[in-house]
Design a protein around this motif. Structure first.
Motif, PDB file in Angstrom:
ATOM      1  N   LEU A 282       0.958  -1.170   0.069  1.00  0.00           N
ATOM      2  CA  LEU A 282       0.107   0.152  -0.169  1.00  0.00           C
ATOM      3  C   LEU A 282       0.972   1.323   0.100  1.00  0.00           C
ATOM      4  CD1 LEU A 282      -2.913   0.813   0.435  1.00  0.00           C
ATOM      5  CD2 LEU A 282      -2.631   0.818   2.741  1.00  0.00           C
ATOM      6  N   SER A 283       2.089   1.065   0.812  1.00  0.00           N
ATOM      7  CA  SER A 283       2.741   2.457   0.900  1.00  0.00           C
ATOM      8  C   SER A 283       3.721   2.422  -0.486  1.00  0.00           C
ATOM      9  CB  SER A 283       3.837   2.115   1.899  1.00  0.00           C
ATOM     10  OG  SER A 283       4.981   2.906   1.600  1.00  0.00           O
ATOM     11  N   ARG A 284       3.878   1.548  -0.986  1.00  0.00           N
ATOM     12  CA  ARG A 284       4.502   1.839  -2.594  1.00  0.00           C
ATOM     13  C   ARG A 284       3.455   2.147  -3.662  1.00  0.00           C
ATOM     14  NH1 ARG A 284       7.101  -3.879  -3.549  1.00  0.00           N
ATOM     15  NH2 ARG A 284       7.542  -4.145  -1.081  1.00  0.00           N
ATOM     16  N   LEU A 305       1.621  -0.948  10.517  1.00  0.00           N
ATOM     17  CA  LEU A 305       2.923  -1.136  10.678  1.00  0.00           C
ATOM     18  C   LEU A 305       3.789  -1.468   9.633  1.00  0.00           C
ATOM     19  CD1 LEU A 305       4.943  -1.379  13.101  1.00  0.00           C
ATOM     20  CD2 LEU A 305       4.379  -3.746  13.398  1.00  0.00           C
ATOM     21  N   GLY A 306       3.323  -2.171   8.555  1.00  0.00           N
ATOM     22  CA  GLY A 306       3.846  -2.582   7.197  1.00  0.00           C
ATOM     23  C   GLY A 306       4.164  -1.176   6.475  1.00  0.00           C
ATOM     24  N   TYR A 307       3.116  -0.309   6.280  1.00  0.00           N
ATOM     25  CA  TYR A 307       3.110   1.000   5.576  1.00  0.00           C
ATOM     26  C   TYR A 307       4.376   1.759   6.388  1.00  0.00           C
ATOM     27  CZ  TYR A 307       1.463   4.892   2.971  1.00  0.00           C
ATOM     28  OH  TYR A 307       1.441   5.956   2.185  1.00  0.00           O
ATOM     29  N   SER A 308       4.235   1.750   7.410  1.00  0.00           N
ATOM     30  CA  SER A 308       5.380   2.689   8.338  1.00  0.00           C
ATOM     31  C   SER A 308       6.917   2.066   7.790  1.00  0.00           C
ATOM     32  CB  SER A 308       5.177   2.665   9.656  1.00  0.00           C
ATOM     33  OG  SER A 308       6.308   3.031  10.513  1.00  0.00           O
ATOM     34  N   LEU A 309       7.048   0.700   8.030  1.00  0.00           N
ATOM     35  CA  LEU A 309       8.417   0.302   7.581  1.00  0.00           C
ATOM     36  C   LEU A 309       8.727   0.364   6.232  1.00  0.00           C
ATOM     37  CD1 LEU A 309       8.146  -3.226   9.741  1.00  0.00           C
ATOM     38  CD2 LEU A 309       9.644  -1.246  10.247  1.00  0.00           C
ATOM     39  N   GLU A 310       7.756   0.337   5.439  1.00  0.00           N
ATOM     40  CA  GLU A 310       8.301   0.667   3.916  1.00  0.00           C
ATOM     41  C   GLU A 310       8.416   2.043   3.626  1.00  0.00           C
ATOM     42  OE1 GLU A 310       8.557  -2.144   2.048  1.00  0.00           O
ATOM     43  OE2 GLU A 310       8.945  -1.261   0.242  1.00  0.00           O
ATOM     44  N   SER A 311       7.609   2.768   4.204  1.00  0.00           N
ATOM     45  CA  SER A 311       7.669   4.490   3.769  1.00  0.00           C
ATOM     46  C   SER A 311       8.980   5.043   4.813  1.00  0.00           C
ATOM     47  CB  SER A 311       6.307   5.024   4.022  1.00  0.00           C
ATOM     48  OG  SER A 311       5.950   4.840   5.612  1.00  0.00           O
TER      49      SER A 311
END
Ligand code: AMP
Length: 472
Positions: A282-284, A305-311
């Motif tokens: 989602l972040s990508r 959390l996934g969005y935060s780690l990726e962005s």
């Protein structure tokens, strides 16, 4: 009349559990703990049935698992095999008689059944059976299944044969645990739409909707029941019977998005990892400049959390959920709706004030809760609120066991992306693509049903059902 039957099963979510004791376990207590861990799958009614030397004893009622069972009740439920069920239904079918397990007496003895899923041809089958004089105690399709199995059992050489014949008649989704006088049987529909897994506690086999229930009772995960498979557990162990499967499996992707617990594995894939991956993708797909990423508790937290780690944008806890507000919460009337959401969720002002916030949730259904949460964040001083959703827009109702409303109530079915953004009051809005979502159940052995996003159902949905559900 048959419309009522469809209606009853249209919006129903459930969890099932079963255990065959080959040690010295107390099966009723273990089933109680198993159901407790599956409570997220249904909060309206629950029940346990045990086999006491060929006689089935049971207790079921409306309410949450700990409200229905106490020590005295559980001690009364003595036996060596048990099955259990939790159920949630949003329709007029909130009746005690529709609580499961469903228990019947027939020529060969007693049987009890717990069902997760929905049949799409229950009304038709029930109509035919009623024409030949069959009477029903409830309005749920699970009783149709039990009736068919008992009928076929009279003319068949074995219960497996009777189940195989029943599986040819019924259409829809079903993960079943069946209790007979000497066996615990697990059955998964040929498309594997709803999950069912097998565990082992010492020498005793356990069946459950999710692996979190195996963990709760200390059982070791063995494997999932395969689409179209019947597993028969008795004193001699577990025997597998694979029925004919003509099509590719269609496991419900929404189990990964919202429904299952993050500590569960379904068909070899971790729910937590899937949500984390969804957040990363989602972040990508929808990057945005911001100061903090927050998740909507509980099912949006992992994706956030996934969005935060990726962005690389810091993760924060911007919303707090009152853990004691469940689905049984008495909704205030229209004029007090805001209060209702505020009681469930509140912003942590010190985390939000003056910040550009990315708010991640797993899905938007009607859009009403999302709108209120955006407002709560803005009232807490958020400078901007960027809504990110870790699944595609839900445009079509589910007929296979997830509680979604009719098309006209699904906001993405009737509104454009920009309309939804304006409606919920967000500064920007981005949904994960279907292509992205399909990559998230890492290591999954099966393919997925994604009909709620595009309307191509895994089997024919009766026209009247669609018509009804559309509210046309
Ligand atoms: P709304 O903004 O009213 O569409 O509500 C969105 C929220 O509904 C999200 O937080 C989802 O996690 C949640 N949700 C999604 N599917 C369901 C469901 N079947 N039952 C209850 N809540 C759901």
């Amino acid at each position: 009349m048959y419309n009522d039957i469809r209606l009853d099963k249209l919006n129903e979510e459930c969890g099932v559990f079963g255990i065959f004791n080959n040690d010295r376990h107390d099966v009723a207590h273990l089933t109680y703990y198993g159901l407790y861990s599956l409570q997220h799958r249904g909060q309206e009614s629950a029940g346990i049935a045990v086999n006491d030397k060929g006689t089935i004893l049971y207790h079921k009622d409306m309410g949450l698992v700990p409200e229905i069972f106490n020590k005295v009740v559980l001690e009364h439920l003595r036996g060596n095999i048990a099955i259990g069920h939790v159920r949630y239904s949003t329709t007029g079918a909130s009746l005690r008689e529709n609580a499961q397990p469903m228990v019947i007496k027939y020529r060969n003895g007693q049987m009890a059944l717990a069902h997760n899923g929905n049949l799409v041809n229950a009304a038709e089958l029930r109509g035919k059976m009623e024409e030949t004089g069959t009477v029903f105690q409830s309005t749920i399709d699970s009783e149709v299944i039990l009736n068919l199995i008992s009928r076929y059992r009279i003319s068949s050489g074995s219960t497996v044969e009777a189940i195989t014949k029943t599986m040819k008649d019924i259409k829809g989704s079903y993960a079943l645990v069946l209790l007979t006088s000497s066996k615990l049987i697990g059955i998964r529909d040929p498309l594997g739409i709803r999950p069912l897994c097998i565990g082992l506690l010492d020498n005793s086999f356990v069946l459950a909707s999710e692996t979190c229930a195996l963990d709760a009772v200390g059982a070791e995960y063995i494997r999932d029941v395969n689409p179209g498979e019947i597993v028969v557990i008795d004193e001699d162990g577990l025997k597998s019977y694979q029925t004919e499967v003509k099509e590719k499996s269609q496991v419900c992707i929404f189990e990964f998005v919202y429904f299952a617990r993050p500590d569960s594995f379904i068909d070899g894939a971790s729910v937590h990892t899937a949500r984390m991956e969804a957040g990363r993708l989602l972040s990508r797909e929808h990057p945005v400049d911001a100061d903090i990423v927050i998740g909507v508790p509980d099912s949006g937290l992992t994706a956030a959390l996934g969005y935060s780690l990726e962005s690389g944008i810091p993760y924060g806890q911007g919303l707090i959920k009152n853990r004691y507000v469940g689905r049984t919460f008495i909704q205030p009337d229209q004029s007090q709706r805001e209060t209702g959401v505020r009681i469930k969720l509140n912003a942590i002002k010190s985390e939000i004030e003056g910040k550009r916030v990315i708010m991640v949730d797993d899905s938007i259904v009607r859009g009403t809760t999302t709108k209120r949460i955006v407002q709560i964040l803005k009232n807490a001083g958020a400078k901007e609120v960027h809504m990110r959703v870790s699944s595609p827009p839900i445009k079509y109702p589910c007929y296979f066991g997830i509680d979604t409303p009719s098309r006209k109530q699904l906001v993405a079915s009737t509104h454009s992306l920009e309309d939804i953004r304006q409606m919920i009051g967000a500064d920007s809005l981005g949904y994960l693509s279907l292509e992205g979502l399909l990559k998230t159940p890492v290591g999954a052995k099966h393919s997925f049903c994604t009909a709620c996003f595009h309307g191509q159902y895994p089997m024919e949905v009766p026209f009247e059902m669609d018509k009804f559900s559309c509210g046309c």
